[in-house]
Design a protein around this motif. Structure first.
Motif, PDB file in Angstrom:
ATOM      1  N   HIS A 165     -10.098   1.225  -2.321  1.00  0.00           N
ATOM      2  CA  HIS A 165      -9.829   2.517  -2.950  1.00  0.00           C
ATOM      3  C   HIS A 165      -8.868   2.392  -4.133  1.00  0.00           C
ATOM      4  O   HIS A 165      -9.045   3.077  -5.140  1.00  0.00           O
ATOM      5  CB  HIS A 165      -9.282   3.512  -1.921  1.00  0.00           C
ATOM      6  N   LEU A 166      -7.886   1.553  -4.021  1.00  0.00           N
ATOM      7  CA  LEU A 166      -6.979   1.367  -5.158  1.00  0.00           C
ATOM      8  C   LEU A 166      -7.752   0.845  -6.366  1.00  0.00           C
ATOM      9  O   LEU A 166      -7.519   1.286  -7.505  1.00  0.00           O
ATOM     10  CB  LEU A 166      -5.865   0.394  -4.778  1.00  0.00           C
TER      11      LEU A 166
ATOM     12  N   GLN B  44       2.219   6.711 -10.752  1.00  0.00           N
ATOM     13  CA  GLN B  44       2.857   6.263  -9.520  1.00  0.00           C
ATOM     14  C   GLN B  44       1.804   6.157  -8.430  1.00  0.00           C
ATOM     15  O   GLN B  44       0.978   7.058  -8.273  1.00  0.00           O
ATOM     16  CB  GLN B  44       3.956   7.233  -9.066  1.00  0.00           C
ATOM     17  N   VAL B  45       1.848   5.057  -7.692  1.00  0.00           N
ATOM     18  CA  VAL B  45       0.940   4.842  -6.565  1.00  0.00           C
ATOM     19  C   VAL B  45       1.791   4.416  -5.380  1.00  0.00           C
ATOM     20  O   VAL B  45       2.506   3.411  -5.452  1.00  0.00           O
ATOM     21  CB  VAL B  45      -0.111   3.758  -6.877  1.00  0.00           C
TER      22      VAL B  45
ATOM     23  N   VAL C  96       0.406  -3.861  -1.761  1.00  0.00           N
ATOM     24  CA  VAL C  96       1.062  -3.667  -3.056  1.00  0.00           C
ATOM     25  C   VAL C  96       1.202  -4.990  -3.798  1.00  0.00           C
ATOM     26  O   VAL C  96       0.924  -5.078  -5.003  1.00  0.00           O
ATOM     27  CB  VAL C  96       2.435  -2.987  -2.864  1.00  0.00           C
ATOM     28  N   GLN C  97       1.626  -6.028  -3.096  1.00  0.00           N
ATOM     29  CA  GLN C  97       1.789  -7.333  -3.740  1.00  0.00           C
ATOM     30  C   GLN C  97       0.453  -7.889  -4.219  1.00  0.00           C
ATOM     31  O   GLN C  97       0.358  -8.482  -5.296  1.00  0.00           O
ATOM     32  CB  GLN C  97       2.448  -8.300  -2.763  1.00  0.00           C
ATOM     33  N   GLU C  98      -0.584  -7.671  -3.435  1.00  0.00           N
ATOM     34  CA  GLU C  98      -1.904  -8.168  -3.798  1.00  0.00           C
ATOM     35  C   GLU C  98      -2.463  -7.447  -5.019  1.00  0.00           C
ATOM     36  O   GLU C  98      -3.106  -8.060  -5.879  1.00  0.00           O
ATOM     37  CB  GLU C  98      -2.855  -7.998  -2.618  1.00  0.00           C
ATOM     38  N   MET C  99      -2.214  -6.146  -5.113  1.00  0.00           N
ATOM     39  CA  MET C  99      -2.800  -5.345  -6.179  1.00  0.00           C
ATOM     40  C   MET C  99      -1.975  -5.363  -7.462  1.00  0.00           C
ATOM     41  O   MET C  99      -2.502  -5.112  -8.548  1.00  0.00           O
ATOM     42  CB  MET C  99      -2.981  -3.905  -5.719  1.00  0.00           C
TER      43      MET C  99
ATOM     44  N   LEU D 219       3.345   0.603  -8.534  1.00  0.00           N
ATOM     45  CA  LEU D 219       2.913   0.524  -7.138  1.00  0.00           C
ATOM     46  C   LEU D 219       4.116   0.286  -6.254  1.00  0.00           C
ATOM     47  O   LEU D 219       4.963  -0.566  -6.547  1.00  0.00           O
ATOM     48  CB  LEU D 219       1.916  -0.628  -6.940  1.00  0.00           C
ATOM     49  N   SER D 220       4.197   1.046  -5.154  1.00  0.00           N
ATOM     50  CA  SER D 220       5.320   0.896  -4.241  1.00  0.00           C
ATOM     51  C   SER D 220       4.885   1.258  -2.830  1.00  0.00           C
ATOM     52  O   SER D 220       3.847   1.891  -2.627  1.00  0.00           O
ATOM     53  CB  SER D 220       6.493   1.784  -4.667  1.00  0.00           C
TER      54      SER D 220
END
Length: 334
Positions: A147-148, A159-160, A174-177, A188-189
């Motif tokens: 979905h991201l 902001q996500v 978050v780290q992957e994206m 991203l957070s």
């Protein structure tokens, strides 16, 4: 006969989120025009099994073009994420619409991930406010990642926020994206709670396996758009019934909503809504121009996604066309 087999990796390489979203919009609009046929999926739940199996047959005719049958056979295995596997495992098979000859077999896990997120992207493009800038995702599994990626091009999110009960899972997403091609370009957070993730969000997506609500009406701002994706059986629900009652409700299929959406059924039982009269439209009807979408910037819109066989059919056809053009997959003799 020769059949093209597309592995998980082949499907992901061939089926881009953008192409899939275009295919989803087309098939859902076609469904509203009567160009498709499918029964309600059948589900087998053995009492002692580790999961359950669903069968999803569908057919699509093309005005002036070739028709096709498809069947998705998928096992839903809740314990799979702990094994490092997607909870959805199975196959999508395509059949020639004239002869019935099988033409392709695809990994259902990859097809389901991409097409489900693509439908959400279509719904968000149609129903969310144009000025939506904050996205909240509740869940941190395969569908959260899909979905991201799919929503990145729908709105310019600044902001996500991602929430999962296990913080490490949300952090991994978050780290992957972060910085990945095709991912949202905004910040991203992770969020410490579902409520904090949703606070002030313009678009909210729930992609969990929850059996009790993870999202409550009181947390949502005026004008927000919600896509509820993760719960697909009457026993599961991600939303409280107040959210259902307060929303302009859209679905992929009224029949699926009536039989499979736990929070919708409960809202009827509790007397908070009267039934299908509460549904403004199927998404395909909005896409076909026969029903209205969002009517007011301040209204709460809700898209209840159950997943349809015709979506799998259209996604599989799109993947096969791209894979054939690029020389992906393996042909086998049956």
């Amino acid at each position: 006969m020769r059949v093209l087999v597309l592995s998980h990796r082949d499907v992901l390489a061939a089926l881009s989120p953008e192409d899939c979203a275009e295919a989803m919009a087309a098939v859902l609009a076609g469904h509203a025009r009567g160009e498709t046929f499918m029964p309600l999926r059948s589900v087998m739940m053995p009492p002692d099994a580790a999961g359950f199996m669903g069968l999803m047959p569908g057919w699509r005719g093309r005005p002036g073009g070739a028709a096709a049958f498809a069947l998705k056979a998928v096992c839903i295995m809740p314990g799979n994420p702990g094994r490092g596997l997607d909870a959805h495992q199975g196959l999508v098979t395509l059949f020639d619409g004239e002869s019935g000859v099988p033409t392709a077999i695809l990994d259902a896990s990859a097809v389901t991930a991409v097409r489900t997120a693509a439908v959400t992207a279509v719904a968000t493009a149609v129903l969310a406010r144009d000025d939506a800038r904050t996205l909240a995702v509740l869940g941190a599994g395969t569908q959260a990642r899909a979905h991201l990626r799919a929503l990145a091009g729908v709105r310019e999110f600044e902001q996500v926020r991602v929430y999962a009960p296990t913080r490490a899972h949300a952090q991994a997403v978050v780290q992957e994206m972060a910085g990945r091609a095709g991912a949202p370009r905004g910040e991203l957070s992770t969020a410490p709670s579902a409520q904090e993730a949703v606070r002030g969000a313009d678009v909210v997506v729930t992609v969990t396996s929850a059996r009790e609500p993870v999202l409550r009406r009181a947390w949502l701002k005026p004008g927000a758009h919600v896509s509820a994706v993760g719960a697909s059986t009457p026993q599961a629900r991600e939303l409280d019934t107040d959210t259902v009652a307060a929303s302009a409700l859209f679905c992929d299929s009224r029949e699926s909503l009536r039989h499979e959406a736990g929070e919708f059924r409960l809202a009827v039982t509790e007397g908070k809504i009267t039934g299908e009269e509460h549904v403004r439209a199927e998404l395909g009807e909005v896409l076909a121009g026969t029903a209205a979408g969002r009517r007011d910037p301040a209204e709460l819109t809700l898209f209840r996604s159950l997943g349809l066989a015709i979506e799998d059919l259209a996604a599989a056809e799109t993947a096969v066309a791209a894979a054939t053009a690029r020389g992906l997959g393996t042909e086998v003799e049956l």
